[in-house]
Design a protein around this motif. Structure first.
Motif, PDB file in Angstrom:
ATOM      1  N   VAL A 152       0.871  -1.176   0.000  1.00 42.44           N
ATOM      2  CA  VAL A 152       0.000   0.000   0.000  1.00 42.44           C
ATOM      3  C   VAL A 152       0.907   1.225   0.000  1.00 42.44           C
ATOM      4  O   VAL A 152       1.562   1.517   0.996  1.00 42.44           O
ATOM      5  CB  VAL A 152      -0.936   0.019   1.229  1.00 42.44           C
ATOM      6  N   LEU A 183      -9.147   2.639   2.730  1.00 40.91           N
ATOM      7  CA  LEU A 183      -9.485   1.327   3.298  1.00 40.91           C
ATOM      8  C   LEU A 183     -10.408   0.545   2.365  1.00 40.91           C
ATOM      9  O   LEU A 183     -10.264  -0.672   2.208  1.00 40.91           O
ATOM     10  CB  LEU A 183     -10.139   1.504   4.667  1.00 40.91           C
ATOM     11  N   ILE A 196      -8.279  -0.921  -0.394  1.00 41.21           N
ATOM     12  CA  ILE A 196      -7.532  -2.092   0.085  1.00 41.21           C
ATOM     13  C   ILE A 196      -8.449  -3.308   0.126  1.00 41.21           C
ATOM     14  O   ILE A 196      -8.100  -4.407  -0.337  1.00 41.21           O
ATOM     15  CB  ILE A 196      -6.930  -1.820   1.473  1.00 41.21           C
ATOM     16  N   MET A 256       3.294  -1.008   4.087  1.00 45.27           N
ATOM     17  CA  MET A 256       2.884   0.340   3.717  1.00 45.27           C
ATOM     18  C   MET A 256       4.116   1.195   3.423  1.00 45.27           C
ATOM     19  O   MET A 256       5.111   1.127   4.152  1.00 45.27           O
ATOM     20  CB  MET A 256       2.050   0.985   4.823  1.00 45.27           C
ATOM     21  N   SER A 310       1.825   7.031   4.613  1.00 39.84           N
ATOM     22  CA  SER A 310       1.768   5.899   5.546  1.00 39.84           C
ATOM     23  C   SER A 310       2.326   6.262   6.917  1.00 39.84           C
ATOM     24  O   SER A 310       2.141   5.527   7.887  1.00 39.84           O
ATOM     25  CB  SER A 310       2.537   4.704   4.972  1.00 39.84           C
ATOM     26  N   ASP A 363      -0.914   2.045  10.119  1.00 39.54           N
ATOM     27  CA  ASP A 363      -0.701   0.599  10.057  1.00 39.54           C
ATOM     28  C   ASP A 363      -1.630  -0.141  11.021  1.00 39.54           C
ATOM     29  O   ASP A 363      -2.181  -1.193  10.687  1.00 39.54           O
ATOM     30  CB  ASP A 363       0.767   0.258  10.340  1.00 39.54           C
ATOM     31  N   VAL A 376      -5.196  -0.229   9.447  1.00 37.95           N
ATOM     32  CA  VAL A 376      -5.308  -1.205   8.360  1.00 37.95           C
ATOM     33  C   VAL A 376      -5.347  -2.621   8.931  1.00 37.95           C
ATOM     34  O   VAL A 376      -6.143  -3.463   8.499  1.00 37.95           O
ATOM     35  CB  VAL A 376      -4.137  -1.049   7.359  1.00 37.95           C
ATOM     36  N   ARG A 378      -8.742  -3.340  10.495  1.00 37.13           N
ATOM     37  CA  ARG A 378      -9.846  -3.484   9.539  1.00 37.13           C
ATOM     38  C   ARG A 378      -9.712  -4.712   8.647  1.00 37.13           C
ATOM     39  O   ARG A 378     -10.704  -5.210   8.122  1.00 37.13           O
ATOM     40  CB  ARG A 378      -9.929  -2.221   8.681  1.00 37.13           C
ATOM     41  N   THR A 379      -8.485  -5.200   8.430  1.00 38.95           N
ATOM     42  CA  THR A 379      -8.287  -6.349   7.543  1.00 38.95           C
ATOM     43  C   THR A 379      -8.010  -7.643   8.304  1.00 38.95           C
ATOM     44  O   THR A 379      -8.184  -8.733   7.758  1.00 38.95           O
ATOM     45  CB  THR A 379      -7.112  -6.104   6.570  1.00 38.95           C
ATOM     46  N   THR A 436       0.111  -5.635   9.606  1.00 37.08           N
ATOM     47  CA  THR A 436       0.511  -4.535   8.723  1.00 37.08           C
ATOM     48  C   THR A 436       1.672  -3.778   9.344  1.00 37.08           C
ATOM     49  O   THR A 436       1.684  -3.510  10.549  1.00 37.08           O
ATOM     50  CB  THR A 436      -0.666  -3.567   8.495  1.00 37.08           C
TER      51      THR A 436
END
Length: 344
Positions: free
Chosen positions: A155, A259, A262, A284, A289, A295, A298, A301-302, A306
């Motif tokens: 990213v 987001l 991604i 990232m 970033s 980080d 991300v 949320r994922t 990260t």
């Protein structure tokens, strides 16, 4: 050997230009800004000297950024800026040999925009110009071996674009490039200050706020900064204290769009590569970033580990520099870069 005889890699960014010379490393890191005299058309300053003029010039001088949202918006100024940067790295000497260039471009760039970049490089004095996608260069610069049959997600959040890509076997498998990045974060700060505090701040002040107290994830310590601007009610100068927690609200819209991009790339990625990414994590890069907590957000949320690359700002330039080693192979058409152009 003269500077122009060496191969050169350029991270031609919306916010900054980084130049990598083969055998020397990164030799130039300057803002992508030029200052010109409107009356005569004369180029007055480039880089940091020109950036200092933003918002402060008299009527006959204009300081502009010739790249917007990752692509060239003013071809003539971009060409002149590149020429001036080339002159800087050579110490102003004259040249008999022209270099080969690799220039980074966003993954979503059109063929017309590609041609503009290639032409600008040729006009600036290059013998031949190659293009490499920013996430590929970022992955190389972050130390990822992209040649392996192993999925990695990068990213890259720059000044004008955010590029998200899944890379395997030296190519981009899935990607997204959105025009939401550092510049939009600055605009979000300006809008927030106008809406919440009735204070108008400039682009440079917004940038300073982003760097010093900007965050996208709740912080243990709510840092603050005194900000000077113009009161929209009285028209007079005004100083107010802004806290980091306010930046969470200011950045909400651009962060959500990144987001979503991604998430969209992950949805389109083959299951085997998603498994690789779960093991390898998300990397990232880019100045955006470095906004505090990106980080962590991300990852939250994922659900995928990260991390921000060690030298996030220079990753793309470093990766471009490392890819210079493959120039001869690129001429022979044996290097699988996902997108490239060359011109004699």
């Amino acid at each position: 050997m003269c500077a122009w005889a060496k191969d050169i890699g350029i991270d031609l960014g919306t916010a900054s230009v980084l130049v990598y010379v083969k055998g020397k490393g990164i030799v130039l890191n300057e803002p992508s800004v030029v200052a010109i005299d409107k009356n005569s058309g004369k180029l007055l300053k480039v880089g940091a000297d020109a950036q200092a003029m933003l918002g402060r010039t008299p009527g006959n001088i204009v300081a502009i950024r010739p790249l917007r949202e990752g692509v060239i918006s003013d071809y003539d100024m971009t060409e002149r800026m590149l020429k001036e940067f080339m002159r800087k790295i050579s110490g102003g000497s004259s040249f008999f040999f022209k270099p080969r260039l690799i220039i980074c471009v966003p993954s979503g760039i059109t063929e017309v925009e590609e041609r503009a970049v290639v032409d600008a490089g040729i006009q600036a004095g290059a013998r031949r110009v190659y293009l490499i996608e920013e996430p590929v260069a970022a992955a190389i610069g972050a130390g990822i071996d992209i040649a392996l049959p192993d999925g990695h997600m990068v990213v890259d959040i720059g000044g004008g674009t955010s590029d998200i890509a899944v890379i395997s076997l030296s190519g981009v498998v899935e990607s997204a490039s959105i025009k939401v990045a550092g510049d939009q974060f600055n605009e979000a700060v300006v809008k927030y200050m106008r809406r919440k505090h009735n204070v108008l701040v400039g682009e440079r002040t917004a940038e300073q706020m982003k760097i010093e107290i900007g965050c996208v994830y709740p912080q243990e310590e709510d840092a603050s900064i005194d900000v000077k601007g113009r009161c929209l009610v009285t028209g007079l100068p005004k100083t107010i204290t802004v806290h980091a927690s306010e930046m969470l609200e200011a950045f909400e819209e651009p962060v959500e769009r990144i987001l979503e991009a991604i998430h969209s790339v992950l949805e389109r990625t083959p299951p085997e590569l998603v498994g690789d990414i779960s093991n390898n994590g998300i990397v990232m890069t880019g100045g955006g970033s470095l906004v505090k907590g990106f980080d962590k957000l991300v990852e939250a949320r994922t659900g995928i580990h990260t991390q921000v690359a060690e030298d996030a700002i220079s990753c793309v330039a470093e990766g471009t520099g490392k890819s210079l080693e493959s120039l001869n192979a690129m001429q022979d058409g044996t290097v699988n870069l996902s997108r490239r152009r060359q011109m004699n």
